[in-house]
Scaffold this active site. Structure first.
Site, mmCIF file in Angstrom:
data_model
loop_
_atom_site.group_PDB
_atom_site.id
_atom_site.type_symbol
_atom_site.label_atom_id
_atom_site.label_comp_id
_atom_site.label_asym_id
_atom_site.label_seq_id
_atom_site.Cartn_x
_atom_site.Cartn_y
_atom_site.Cartn_z
ATOM 1 N N ARG A 55 14.313 -2.976 22.963
ATOM 2 C CA ARG A 55 15.216 -3.748 23.816
ATOM 3 C C ARG A 55 15.189 -5.248 23.526
ATOM 4 N NH1 ARG A 55 14.264 0.800 25.723
ATOM 5 N NH2 ARG A 55 12.198 0.353 24.923
ATOM 6 N N THR A 56 14.007 -5.836 23.483
ATOM 7 C CA THR A 56 13.945 -7.301 23.454
ATOM 8 C C THR A 56 14.523 -7.838 22.153
ATOM 9 O OG1 THR A 56 11.952 -7.105 24.781
ATOM 10 C CG2 THR A 56 12.440 -9.278 23.868
ATOM 11 N N LYS A 85 -0.613 -12.306 4.585
ATOM 12 C CA LYS A 85 -1.458 -13.009 3.594
ATOM 13 C C LYS A 85 -2.385 -14.009 4.273
ATOM 14 C CE LYS A 85 2.689 -13.138 0.771
ATOM 15 N NZ LYS A 85 3.707 -14.104 0.355
ATOM 16 N N ARG A 106 7.682 -12.486 19.432
ATOM 17 C CA ARG A 106 6.778 -11.572 20.156
ATOM 18 C C ARG A 106 5.495 -11.454 19.352
ATOM 19 N NH1 ARG A 106 8.231 -5.718 22.580
ATOM 20 N NH2 ARG A 106 9.038 -7.130 24.189
ATOM 21 N N HIS A 134 6.342 -12.375 29.533
ATOM 22 C CA HIS A 134 7.562 -11.873 28.876
ATOM 23 C C HIS A 134 8.711 -12.454 29.707
ATOM 24 C CE1 HIS A 134 10.325 -9.437 26.780
ATOM 25 N NE2 HIS A 134 9.862 -8.224 27.035
HETATM 26 N N1 CP Z 1 10.949 -4.029 27.946
HETATM 27 C C1 CP Z 1 10.695 -4.352 26.662
HETATM 28 O O1 CP Z 1 10.131 -5.425 26.352
HETATM 29 O O2 CP Z 1 11.084 -3.401 25.779
HETATM 30 P P1 CP Z 1 10.820 -3.456 24.209
HETATM 31 O O3 CP Z 1 9.330 -3.397 24.001
HETATM 32 O O4 CP Z 1 11.545 -2.267 23.647
HETATM 33 O O5 CP Z 1 11.358 -4.759 23.705
#
Ligand code: CP
Length: 307
Positions: A55-56, A85, A106, A134
């Site tokens: 999703r993100t 590396k 991320r 998040h």
């Molecule tokens: N909710 C969420 O962060 O989903 P993903 O890990 O698929 O990005």
């Protein structure tokens, strides 16, 4: 213009939230109609993900493309970037600042995006840093609650599952406590209860909360039932994960006890903590929540670029 990094939901005021949410209806139109104006034409956004994501990453990339921006993207960056590396987060952030107008990152380490932001000359958006934060998820969750419940105050919210490791919980709670009279239930096995630091944060902020180890008793009271995956990747010992992984599995019998106006949320991905038989219930909001993720991330990109 001051550069806006998006690192932690504690950075947002109610005015910031209102500004971002007020752009969402326009974002829905832009996402649905390819012919309308493209406010981020000419911008380039780098998405660098050291942890898996559906999703993100894909909603940030969709958001950028729908707004007319270009993207460059690295998935599995631990393997597929020069991190493999031995390059540091700081050197990667400095380098991406040479190419892109914003960096969506991320990482599995707590504080990674903040480290990147200290050296980047372009805005850094934290797309999840370990079990910490998040922020775009927190915003889309808040938007979903507002949209579904019609208010952000006087709510009872139950977080169920891996309370200890959930960055979505730690992102949504600071937003919800900006609004009055919200009550929180943190429901987990004892091994995955809140840590002492977070408990202190809640106490210091005079948050009304209860920690409990069973679900059935609170179901008739809650407005928002927020289910969470037990995060296998945060366990050092697989046996510890096996012991707690099935602690709270939501079944149709549970949903019968919920108010008619309650909603069930989940940041997704789910493993088995919500029975798919529940998906057809109108209170199951988790795919609407994922859809909102696109619109809210579009609005967040505009906010970052001061549009
Ligand atoms: N909710 C969420 O962060 O989903 P993903 O890990 O698929 O990005």
């Amino acid at each position: 213009m001051i550069m806006k990094h998006i690192l932690n939901t504690k950075q947002f005021s109610k005015d910031d939230i209102e500004q971002i949410f007020s752009a969402v209806p326009e974002m829905e139109k832009i996402a649905a109609d390819g012919s309308v104006k493209k406010p981020l034409a000419g911008k380039l956004i780098a998405c660098v993900f050291y942890e898996p994501s559906t999703r993100t990453r894909l909603s940030f990339e969709t958001a950028a493309l729908r707004l007319g921006a270009h993207i460059i993207s690295v998935e599995d960056a631990t393997e597929n970037s020069s991190a493999h590396k031995g390059e540091t987060i700081e050197d990667t952030a400095r380098t991406l600042s040479c190419y892109a107008d914003a960096i969506v990152m991320r990482h599995f380490e707590v504080g990674a995006a903040e480290r990147a932001s200290k050296v980047a000359s372009k805005p850094v958006i934290n797309a999840g840093d370990g079990a910490n934060q998040h922020p775009s998820q927190g915003l889309l969750d808040l938007y979903t609650i507002k949209n579904e419940e019609g208010r952000l105050d006087n709510l009872s919210i139950a977080f169920v599952g891996d309370v200890l490791n959930s960055r979505t919980l730690k992102s949504l709670v600071p937003l919800l406590i900006l609004y009055p009279n919200n009550t929180f239930y943190f429901i987990s096995p004892r091994e995955l209860a809140l840590d002492e630091n977070y408990r202190k944060y809640l106490q210091d902020n005079k948050v009304n909360f209860k920690e409990i180890n069973e679900l059935d008793g609170v179901l008739p009271q809650v407005d928002v039932l927020y289910m969470m995956r037990v995060q296998k990747e945060r366990f050092k010992n697989p046996q510890d994960y096996e012991k707690v992984k099935d602690s709270f599995l939501l079944k149709s019998a549970h949903v019968k006890k919920l108010k008619k106006t309650a909603i069930i949320m989940h940041p997704l991905p789910r493993v088995n903590e919500i029975d798919p038989a529940i998906d057809g219930d109108s209170r199951a909001a988790y795919f609407r929540q994922a859809q909102n993720g696109l619109f809210v991330r579009m609005a967040l990109l505009l906010y970052v670029f001061g549009k």
